[in-house]
Design an enzyme around this catalytic site. Sequence first.
Site, PDB file in Angstrom:
ATOM      1  N   LYS A  32       3.518 -18.980  59.609  1.00 35.56           N
ATOM      2  CA  LYS A  32       2.556 -19.430  60.427  1.00 35.56           C
ATOM      3  C   LYS A  32       1.768 -18.241  60.711  1.00 35.56           C
ATOM      4  O   LYS A  32       1.702 -17.512  61.730  1.00 35.56           O
ATOM      5  CB  LYS A  32       2.872 -19.960  61.680  1.00 35.56           C
ATOM      6  N   ARG A  54      10.256 -19.597  65.314  1.00 32.31           N
ATOM      7  CA  ARG A  54       9.389 -19.952  64.126  1.00 32.31           C
ATOM      8  C   ARG A  54       8.348 -18.337  64.148  1.00 32.31           C
ATOM      9  O   ARG A  54       8.235 -17.859  63.139  1.00 32.31           O
ATOM     10  CB  ARG A  54       8.770 -20.902  64.081  1.00 32.31           C
TER      11      ARG A  54
HETATM   12  N1  PMP Z   1       1.124 -27.890  59.329  1.00 31.98           N
HETATM   13  C1  PMP Z   1       0.287 -26.836  59.676  1.00 31.98           C
HETATM   14  C2  PMP Z   1      -0.524 -26.005  58.680  1.00 31.98           C
HETATM   15  C3  PMP Z   1       0.221 -26.452  61.190  1.00 31.98           C
HETATM   16  O1  PMP Z   1      -0.687 -25.394  61.232  1.00 31.98           O
HETATM   17  C4  PMP Z   1       0.967 -27.056  62.225  1.00 31.98           C
HETATM   18  C5  PMP Z   1       0.770 -26.660  63.387  1.00 31.98           C
HETATM   19  N2  PMP Z   1      -0.648 -26.161  64.151  1.00 31.98           N
HETATM   20  C6  PMP Z   1       1.720 -28.179  61.794  1.00 31.98           C
HETATM   21  C7  PMP Z   1       1.599 -28.504  60.468  1.00 31.98           C
HETATM   22  C8  PMP Z   1       2.415 -28.897  62.766  1.00 31.98           C
HETATM   23  O2  PMP Z   1       3.460 -27.892  63.382  1.00 31.98           O
HETATM   24  P1  PMP Z   1       4.172 -28.346  64.774  1.00 31.98           P
HETATM   25  O3  PMP Z   1       4.572 -29.589  64.949  1.00 31.98           O
HETATM   26  O4  PMP Z   1       5.216 -27.185  64.879  1.00 31.98           O
HETATM   27  O5  PMP Z   1       3.058 -27.948  65.656  1.00 31.98           O
END
Ligand code: PMP
Length: 294
Positions: free
Chosen positions: A151, A52
């Site tokens: 991200k 990612r």
């Molecule tokens: N949504 C947002 C906006 C995020 O920043 C994150 C991670 N910090 C998530 C969802 C959750 O993603 P992950 O399970 O990959 O940590």
Amino acid sequence: MSRIIYLNGSYVNENDAKVSVFDHGFLYGDGVFEGIRAYAGRVFKLDEHLQRLYESAKSIMLSIPESYGKMKEAILETIRRNELRDAYIRVVVSRGAGDLGLDPNKCPKPTTVIIASSIALYPPELYEKGMPVITVPTRRNAPDALDAQIKSLNYLNNILAKIEANRAGVMESVMLNAQGYVTEATGDNIFIVKNGTVITPPAYLGALNGITRQVILEEAKNAGYPVEERPFTRHELYVADECFLTGTAAEIIPIISVDGRQIGNGKPGAITVDLIGRYRALTGTTGEPVYPEQ
Ligand code: PMP
């Protein structure tokens, strides 16, 4: 103990881990990041996080100086140098130092930082009792403006929603998209359970396709719960039997009310509790070993 930080190929004391004020990560939020967890000496879903990170960077035309393999090793080494077994790891790659204009072409060298530390988003008792949330006026970024799959270091949209939660006296908010569909929380994905079916909004509505989200979808299927990725509105959220948020930092946190509407019986639901158990079983036993295995 002072932390050891990976900064552009070197391991430095946190007091010496300094980045230029001309870095476009600082000036404009121009960069990408990942939040990763290690449990019991294993990094959970490291390849998924790295993929990612490189995809986010590709999308914003940021060339990460470290190769995939070098980055992986640098993450493991940063954990080792801090002698951690349980850790929250933050990887940041910013555009690097440039001039005061926006143009990324003026930033010849991206900045890479790896921090291995800890994180506690919510008090432990909320994992047992559940947490109230609200929906907020700030809409999630439209995918045609800034895709949630990137991200990026631009979290102002989510921070505004967090401020709205804080001002309302709750710890987290749920963001809708411009059409009024539920997308996600400020740093976590959202799930509801209705009549035994586990439901989460599709990422294309404007939610990050979270790695924890993927694990929960998989685990829900393994457990035999019907799973649906489909849009839903606030009404469905209000009348859900169960609700929970998922994220690397937050893990799985039960939600017991939304905008004052009690969810289910106001306690974490049975399927939520089952999925929390399944998630914990995985985090403790799978992942990339940090230290040579005994
Ligand atoms: N949504 C947002 C906006 C995020 O920043 C994150 C991670 N910090 C998530 C969802 C959750 O993603 P992950 O399970 O990959 O940590």
